[in-house]
Design a protein around this motif. Structure first.
Motif, PDB file in Angstrom:
ATOM      1  N   GLY A  97       0.898  -1.176  -0.168  1.00  0.00           N
ATOM      2  CA  GLY A  97      -0.058  -0.165  -0.185  1.00  0.00           C
ATOM      3  C   GLY A  97       0.895   1.109   0.067  1.00  0.00           C
ATOM      4  O   GLY A  97       2.108   1.136   0.409  1.00  0.00           O
ATOM      5  N   SER A  98       0.284   2.339  -0.567  1.00  0.00           N
ATOM      6  CA  SER A  98       1.290   3.731  -0.681  1.00  0.00           C
ATOM      7  C   SER A  98       1.083   4.120   0.981  1.00  0.00           C
ATOM      8  O   SER A  98       2.128   4.879   1.205  1.00  0.00           O
ATOM      9  CB  SER A  98       0.581   4.461  -1.371  1.00  0.00           C
ATOM     10  N   GLN A  99       0.340   3.838   1.569  1.00  0.00           N
ATOM     11  CA  GLN A  99       0.238   4.389   3.044  1.00  0.00           C
ATOM     12  C   GLN A  99       1.621   3.968   3.626  1.00  0.00           C
ATOM     13  O   GLN A  99       2.307   4.888   4.446  1.00  0.00           O
ATOM     14  CB  GLN A  99      -0.897   3.731   3.851  1.00  0.00           C
ATOM     15  N   TYR A 123      -5.265  14.974   2.840  1.00  0.00           N
ATOM     16  CA  TYR A 123      -5.359  13.585   3.439  1.00  0.00           C
ATOM     17  C   TYR A 123      -5.127  13.590   4.733  1.00  0.00           C
ATOM     18  O   TYR A 123      -4.062  14.000   5.176  1.00  0.00           O
ATOM     19  CB  TYR A 123      -4.538  12.757   2.544  1.00  0.00           C
ATOM     20  N   TYR A 126      -1.518  12.424   7.044  1.00  0.00           N
ATOM     21  CA  TYR A 126      -0.049  13.063   7.064  1.00  0.00           C
ATOM     22  C   TYR A 126       0.212  13.878   8.505  1.00  0.00           C
ATOM     23  O   TYR A 126       1.444  13.507   9.007  1.00  0.00           O
ATOM     24  CB  TYR A 126       0.064  14.420   5.949  1.00  0.00           C
ATOM     25  N   CYS A 168      -0.025  16.900  -2.440  1.00  0.00           N
ATOM     26  CA  CYS A 168      -1.065  15.936  -2.724  1.00  0.00           C
ATOM     27  C   CYS A 168      -1.812  16.481  -4.081  1.00  0.00           C
ATOM     28  O   CYS A 168      -2.686  17.187  -3.993  1.00  0.00           O
ATOM     29  CB  CYS A 168      -1.789  15.541  -1.729  1.00  0.00           C
ATOM     30  N   ASN A 172      -7.038  14.699  -2.109  1.00  0.00           N
ATOM     31  CA  ASN A 172      -7.889  14.409  -1.426  1.00  0.00           C
ATOM     32  C   ASN A 172      -8.100  15.191  -0.149  1.00  0.00           C
ATOM     33  O   ASN A 172      -7.091  15.328   0.809  1.00  0.00           O
ATOM     34  CB  ASN A 172      -7.411  12.722  -0.789  1.00  0.00           C
ATOM     35  N   ASP A 200       2.306  12.979  -3.172  1.00  0.00           N
ATOM     36  CA  ASP A 200       1.440  11.890  -3.040  1.00  0.00           C
ATOM     37  C   ASP A 200       0.722  11.995  -4.478  1.00  0.00           C
ATOM     38  O   ASP A 200      -0.158  12.916  -4.654  1.00  0.00           O
ATOM     39  CB  ASP A 200       0.431  11.941  -1.806  1.00  0.00           C
ATOM     40  N   ILE A 202      -1.397   9.468  -5.925  1.00  0.00           N
ATOM     41  CA  ILE A 202      -2.134   8.298  -6.157  1.00  0.00           C
ATOM     42  C   ILE A 202      -3.447   8.240  -6.926  1.00  0.00           C
ATOM     43  O   ILE A 202      -3.943   7.508  -7.245  1.00  0.00           O
ATOM     44  CB  ILE A 202      -2.335   7.428  -4.697  1.00  0.00           C
ATOM     45  N   TYR A 203      -3.963   9.751  -7.043  1.00  0.00           N
ATOM     46  CA  TYR A 203      -5.099   9.930  -8.057  1.00  0.00           C
ATOM     47  C   TYR A 203      -4.749  10.200  -9.325  1.00  0.00           C
ATOM     48  O   TYR A 203      -5.523  10.767 -10.252  1.00  0.00           O
ATOM     49  CB  TYR A 203      -6.062  10.753  -7.308  1.00  0.00           C
ATOM     50  N   SER A 231      -0.049   4.362  -5.792  1.00  0.00           N
ATOM     51  CA  SER A 231      -0.582   3.332  -5.262  1.00  0.00           C
ATOM     52  C   SER A 231      -1.527   2.446  -6.418  1.00  0.00           C
ATOM     53  O   SER A 231      -1.570   3.037  -7.229  1.00  0.00           O
ATOM     54  CB  SER A 231      -1.875   3.731  -4.228  1.00  0.00           C
ATOM     55  N   SER A 233      -4.167   1.054  -5.324  1.00  0.00           N
ATOM     56  CA  SER A 233      -5.598   1.009  -4.728  1.00  0.00           C
ATOM     57  C   SER A 233      -6.618   1.466  -5.398  1.00  0.00           C
ATOM     58  O   SER A 233      -7.452   0.773  -5.545  1.00  0.00           O
ATOM     59  CB  SER A 233      -5.335   1.469  -3.384  1.00  0.00           C
ATOM     60  N   LYS A 234      -6.477   2.934  -6.150  1.00  0.00           N
ATOM     61  CA  LYS A 234      -7.625   3.460  -6.618  1.00  0.00           C
ATOM     62  C   LYS A 234      -7.622   3.320  -8.047  1.00  0.00           C
ATOM     63  O   LYS A 234      -8.569   3.124  -8.487  1.00  0.00           O
ATOM     64  CB  LYS A 234      -7.507   5.041  -6.242  1.00  0.00           C
ATOM     65  N   ARG A 242      -3.378  -4.353  -0.970  1.00  0.00           N
ATOM     66  CA  ARG A 242      -2.399  -3.702  -0.374  1.00  0.00           C
ATOM     67  C   ARG A 242      -0.954  -3.627  -1.260  1.00  0.00           C
ATOM     68  O   ARG A 242       0.044  -4.591  -0.991  1.00  0.00           O
ATOM     69  CB  ARG A 242      -1.933  -4.136   0.869  1.00  0.00           C
TER      70      ARG A 242
HETATM   71  C1  LIG Z   1      -4.141  10.839  -0.761  1.00  0.00           C
HETATM   72  C2  LIG Z   1      -4.016   9.401  -0.290  1.00  0.00           C
HETATM   73  N1  LIG Z   1      -2.667   8.959  -0.316  1.00  0.00           N
HETATM   74  C3  LIG Z   1      -2.246   7.530   0.372  1.00  0.00           C
HETATM   75  C4  LIG Z   1      -3.544   6.974   0.490  1.00  0.00           C
HETATM   76  C5  LIG Z   1      -3.406   5.445   0.990  1.00  0.00           C
HETATM   77  O1  LIG Z   1      -3.642   4.368  -0.177  1.00  0.00           O
HETATM   78  P1  LIG Z   1      -3.289   3.104  -0.030  1.00  0.00           P
HETATM   79  O2  LIG Z   1      -2.313   2.796   1.243  1.00  0.00           O
HETATM   80  O3  LIG Z   1      -4.398   2.093  -0.244  1.00  0.00           O
HETATM   81  O4  LIG Z   1      -2.199   2.815  -1.230  1.00  0.00           O
HETATM   82  C6  LIG Z   1      -4.970   7.509   0.275  1.00  0.00           C
HETATM   83  C7  LIG Z   1      -6.002   6.563   0.689  1.00  0.00           C
HETATM   84  O5  LIG Z   1      -7.202   6.711   0.574  1.00  0.00           O
HETATM   85  C8  LIG Z   1      -5.295   8.750  -0.009  1.00  0.00           C
HETATM   86  O6  LIG Z   1      -6.201   9.041  -0.237  1.00  0.00           O
END
Ligand SMILES: Cc1ncc(COP(=O)(O)O)c(C=O)c1O
Length: 388
Positions: A97-99, A123, A126, A168, A172, A200, A202-203, A231, A233-234, A242
């Motif tokens: 996961g990117s988290q 988000y 952080y 970001c 988000n 970040d 990820i989108y 990520s 994920s999205k 993950r």
């Molecule tokens: C901006 C941002 N960064 C990171 C994440 C973490 O995503 P993940 O761990 O699923 O890759 C999210 C999840 O909502 C997010 O919105």
């Protein structure tokens, strides 16, 4: 009393708002839950099949901590489209996961007392992470009218303790997509004050109305001072798998790898194979998901703006709406509490994302159109009943 074993900073921390909300939701029935950013689409079948094949083929062992070479190569190939030349052997770490990529980055770069600039709103992970690491989160507010950067405000927050800046884009919860010009402004500040950028991204596959994603790492001189967080994920509807990664300069990656193995050893082997399938395509399923998010965005923005007292700007990217509800309530927490109790719709108060998120609520577009439509009906009924 076993909490006494935990370090002081943890005992002082509140559980995350999303966790608290999820716990509260378990006790309620028939709720339309629009809380987290978890896509409602299934993971595309070619990705699932790749993982199953990998498992059956014996991919059931440890992999290199940094991730399997095939996936690092696929990541390097993918990032070429954003103008980045990435060395898959030296500049990528694959993470669960990117988290975890974010945590690894901050854990390896924040020293006690270091100031970390974080957009407000943004988000909600952080700030507590920086605090946990004994750093000092310093929020800089995004412009109230469109949530774009205010470079003067950002500049005013830089001190001789500032070490880094989190970006970001798309954001988000606001959906803001930073322009190349804005990023050039940030890059200049970063060079002038010798800052590290955590970007970040990820989108980045969900950007609307002809805009394009620019990675700040692709700007001249920025590669060495940027860690890009990405990520699966999205983009690929893979939140539960993950899988994420970071791209950074080889020198920093070497340092991070000293500790990453101690933390996670490696991401799951078959999940990494699925990641290769995701990046190498076909990409049609992702294009279809993006089209559907866009359709939902168009519909919901129009529908919410029909509700008296709500102003819902069109997000530039990501899949969240961030409507202004300040004409109907002076507390986004109270608004959301009333909405869930009265109409069984769970959305997230804007104040969860920072002080400047107050007056807004976040609505993710991760449910089918008819569910979103029903949520909008209930929001309208709630506002009418509150007498707004
Ligand atoms: C901006 C941002 N960064 C990171 C994440 C973490 O995503 P993940 O761990 O699923 O890759 C999210 C999840 O909502 C997010 O919105």
């Amino acid at each position: 009393m076993s909490e006494r074993w935990a370090i002081g900073i943890l005992r002082e921390m509140e559980p995350s708002l999303i966790r608290r909300l999820a716990a509260a939701l378990l006790t309620l029935k028939d709720v339309i839950v629009l809380a987290g950013g978890d896509p409602d689409f299934p993971t595309p079948s070619h990705i699932v099949e790749a993982a199953v094949k990998a498992l059956k083929g014996g991919m059931t062992h440890y992999t290199p901590t940094q991730g399997i070479p095939q996936l690092r190569e696929a990541i390097a190939g993918y990032y070429e489209k954003f103008g980045l030349e990435v060395d898959p052997d030296r500049e990528v770490i694959v993470t669960p996961g990117s988290q975890q990529a974010l945590y690894l980055t901050l854990a390896c770069t924040v020293e006690p007392g270091d100031e970390v600039l974080i957009p407000d709103p943004s988000y909600l992970v952080y700030v507590p992470t920086v605090r946990f690491l004994r750093g000092k989160p310093v929020r800089f507010s995004l412009k109230a009218e469109d949530f774009h950067l205010d470079l003067e405000e950002l500049k005013a927050k830089i001190t001789d303790r500032t070490k880094m800046l989190v970006l970001c884009s798309p954001n988000n919860p606001t959906g803001t997509v930073l322009t190349e010009e804005e990023l050039r402004g940030v890059a200049e500040l970063a060079e002038e004050h010798d800052l590290l950028i955590v970007s970040d991204e990820i989108y980045s596959e969900f950007i609307w109305d002809g805009r394009r994603h620019v990675s700040i790492a692709s700007l001249p001189g920025m590669r060495e001072r940027t860690v890009v967080i990405v990520s699966f994920s999205k983009t690929f509807a893979m939140t539960g798998w993950r899988l994420g990664y970071l791209i950074a300069d080889g020198g920093l990656v070497d340092q991070m790898l000293k500790i990453q193995g101690n933390m996670v050893l490696c991401p799951a082997a078959h999940v990494q194979v699925a990641g290769v399938a995701a990046l190498t395509g076909p990409w049609e399923p992702i294009e279809k998901m993006a089209e559907e998010y866009d359709r939902r965005r168009e519909f919901m923005v129009k529908r919410l703006n029909e509700i008296e007292g709500i102003n819902c700007p069109k997000p530039e990217g990501a899949f969240y709406l961030f409507p202004d509800i300040s004409k109907v309530s002076n507390s986004s927490v109270e608004f959301c509490r009333g909405l869930i109790e009265g109409k069984r719709v769970a959305i997230v108060p804007g104040s969860a994302f920072g002080l400047h998120g107050e007056g807004h609520v976040r609505i993710p577009l991760v449910k089918p159109m008819e569910v979103l439509e029903e949520a909008a009906e209930r929001i309208e009924a709630y506002i009418k009943e509150c007498g707004a």
